[in-house]
Motif scaffolding. Structure first.
Motif: not given
Length: 153
Positions: A106-107, A96-103, A109-118
């Motif tokens: 960041d998007l 959500g933060d990455a989408i809000g930044r339009n970056s 990175g957030a997707l990779l982080f989420t996929c790797v941790t989950l």
């Protein structure tokens, strides 16, 4: 029935979750009083502003961490999906933060982080033999306890 010992990473997780949850709950309590320093994306904000912007997530993370710690210490079967909910909450916030930044960076990175941790947490909790054996024994014990007839009845 003899239970296998709790896997070491789950024991560490019980203590880390308790500590982290306690700190988050304290922050949640102190923020409206503006006690302490707060920032969002490295920008200083007041405690009340911090709560307005990320308070729902902070409160949810604190409650989940305390519940995970309790469940791990009490050897409850429901801790596995609850541990995954922590990583899901964190991933949802980052996305959500990455989408809000339009970056795009960041998007990604957030997707990779989420996929790797989950993915890592899911593999550990549902595929690692020591963990699956531990939770299978807990489930069997809970099922046996639920159907056991109390003595003297």
């Amino acid at each position: 029935m003899q239970r296998p010992p709790r896997p070491a990473l789950l024991t560490v997780g019980a203590y880390v979750s308790a500590l982290f949850g306690f700190v988050v709950i304290l922050t949640f309590i102190f923020a409206p009083l503006n006690i302490g320093s707060y920032s969002i994306n490295n920008t200083p904000v007041t405690g009340p502003e911090f709560l307005r912007q990320v308070g729902w997530l902070f409160g949810a993370v604190g409650v989940v961490c305390i519940a995970v710690s309790y469940g791990l210490f009490k050897e409850r079967i429901w801790t596995r999906p609850l541990m995954l909910s922590y990583w899901t909450l964190l991933g949802a916030y980052l996305l959500g933060d990455a989408i809000g930044r339009n970056s795009s960076e960041d998007l990604i990175g957030a997707l990779l982080f989420t996929c790797v941790t989950l993915g890592s947490a899911s593999a550990y909790l549902y595929l690692r033999k020591s963990v699956t054996d531990y939770y299978r024994t807990i489930a069997t014990s809970e099922a046996f306890s639920a159907h056991a007839v109390p003595r003297g009845v």
